[in-house]
Enzyme design. Sequence first.
Site, PDB file in Angstrom:
ATOM      1  N   ASP A  93       0.793  -1.403  -0.039  1.00 46.66           N
ATOM      2  CA  ASP A  93      -0.118  -0.022   0.133  1.00 46.66           C
ATOM      3  C   ASP A  93       0.848   1.265   0.033  1.00 46.66           C
ATOM      4  O   ASP A  93       2.036   1.317   0.410  1.00 46.66           O
ATOM      5  CB  ASP A  93      -0.901   0.078   1.236  1.00 46.66           C
ATOM      6  CG  ASP A  93      -2.104  -0.883   1.167  1.00 46.66           C
ATOM      7  OD1 ASP A  93      -2.114  -1.868   0.487  1.00 46.66           O
ATOM      8  OD2 ASP A  93      -3.088  -0.869   2.019  1.00 46.66           O
ATOM      9  N   HIS A 144      -6.457   2.908  -3.987  1.00 45.43           N
ATOM     10  CA  HIS A 144      -6.249   3.391  -2.495  1.00 45.43           C
ATOM     11  C   HIS A 144      -6.618   4.836  -2.311  1.00 45.43           C
ATOM     12  O   HIS A 144      -6.001   5.364  -1.497  1.00 45.43           O
ATOM     13  CB  HIS A 144      -4.669   2.608  -1.940  1.00 45.43           C
ATOM     14  CG  HIS A 144      -4.574   2.867  -0.742  1.00 45.43           C
ATOM     15  ND1 HIS A 144      -5.589   2.402   0.332  1.00 45.43           N
ATOM     16  CD2 HIS A 144      -3.575   3.137   0.168  1.00 45.43           C
ATOM     17  CE1 HIS A 144      -5.001   2.390   1.358  1.00 45.43           C
ATOM     18  NE2 HIS A 144      -3.902   2.886   1.436  1.00 45.43           N
ATOM     19  N   HIS A 148      -5.565   9.781   0.116  1.00 45.20           N
ATOM     20  CA  HIS A 148      -5.224   8.954   1.108  1.00 45.20           C
ATOM     21  C   HIS A 148      -5.505  10.042   2.337  1.00 45.20           C
ATOM     22  O   HIS A 148      -4.546   9.756   3.306  1.00 45.20           O
ATOM     23  CB  HIS A 148      -3.736   8.462   1.045  1.00 45.20           C
ATOM     24  CG  HIS A 148      -3.577   7.323   1.997  1.00 45.20           C
ATOM     25  ND1 HIS A 148      -3.128   7.588   3.390  1.00 45.20           N
ATOM     26  CD2 HIS A 148      -3.744   6.201   1.739  1.00 45.20           C
ATOM     27  CE1 HIS A 148      -3.038   6.371   3.845  1.00 45.20           C
ATOM     28  NE2 HIS A 148      -3.246   5.397   3.198  1.00 45.20           N
ATOM     29  N   HIS A 239       3.898  -1.987   3.334  1.00 47.31           N
ATOM     30  CA  HIS A 239       3.772  -0.742   2.547  1.00 47.31           C
ATOM     31  C   HIS A 239       5.068  -0.406   1.742  1.00 47.31           C
ATOM     32  O   HIS A 239       6.024  -0.454   2.253  1.00 47.31           O
ATOM     33  CB  HIS A 239       3.637   0.257   3.543  1.00 47.31           C
ATOM     34  CG  HIS A 239       2.201   0.175   4.336  1.00 47.31           C
ATOM     35  ND1 HIS A 239       2.084  -0.670   5.373  1.00 47.31           N
ATOM     36  CD2 HIS A 239       1.187   1.147   4.052  1.00 47.31           C
ATOM     37  CE1 HIS A 239       0.801  -0.474   5.835  1.00 47.31           C
ATOM     38  NE2 HIS A 239       0.245   0.419   4.907  1.00 47.31           N
TER      39      HIS A 239
HETATM   40 ZN   LIG Z   1      -2.780   3.338   3.032  1.00 44.01          ZN
END
Ligand SMILES: [Zn+2]
Length: 305
Positions: A93, A144, A148, A239
């Site tokens: 991510d 995503h 964010h 991530h």
């Molecule tokens: Zn995230």
Amino acid sequence: MNAPSPHTNAAEGVRRWKPSPLILGTAALHGGAAAAVLAQPATWPWAASGVVASHLVLTAAGLWPKSALLGPNWTRLPDTSGGADRRIALTIDDGPDPEVTPRVLDLLDRHGARATFFCIGDLARRHPQWIEAMVARGHAVENHSQRHRHTFSLSGPGALRQEIEVAQETLAEISGTRPLFFRAPAGLRNPFLEPVLCGLGLRLASWTRRGFDTRERDAGKVARRLLQGLAPRDILLVHDGHAARSADGRPVVLEVLPKVLRAAAAAQLQWTTLRGALAAQAVWHEGERERPVPGGGRHPPFDKI
Ligand SMILES: [Zn+2]
């Protein structure tokens, strides 16, 4: 029958929104409370308490990333082999990140692993070459959100849709394929999200286990969290953006990934993308419908043999 390629949009399309039992129950409670107060105004404190309690339950469900109380949510890969599946998924991510993503891609290449990148639209716009590299090297690019934002789960339906749809357009334009999955920033959401995702042909995905590699500086601890109890159909979360740094300044994820990739190989687990698992699920359900039952008739779909 040809299996749809993981990168075709066979599964794309508007899904029909079906309110979850919790949403239906909350709606019924609101209606019941209103009727009670109209019939007997003195009941209002009870009715108000019930409504407040139902909102607290909805909020709690949205703050629990793995909950399916607000709608469907992939926390593991679907079973597409009657229990014999050896596949797991690696989801990455918050990228693309011009420093970390290229090194993550090299590590994945070295271990022959396919991953699913949940990318942020704004960063994709800034570093499109790394989105193109993900696709060229056989990985999947999913949504995503565009920015964010940490206030994502406090947004109403219009703002949620805007944030997700802009990312959808950005990522489709750069990657050449429309995302099929959405992951909420920090996994937090609210009851408006599922109808918005249905309208955009997206599915919510969270994870089975995560290592907290944006906060934890010890790669060993992150790897243990990801690997303890690792099982087929697990979805792992790490991530490439917002990566924590170890004491010597190295992004923790770059030390974690080789451990995870080696452990998965030793356990004879195979990496798949979420969209690869979705395509396999469609083929499995199709096979279930077509498989004749001995003595005539057909198995009901989804029946395990
Ligand atoms: Zn995230």
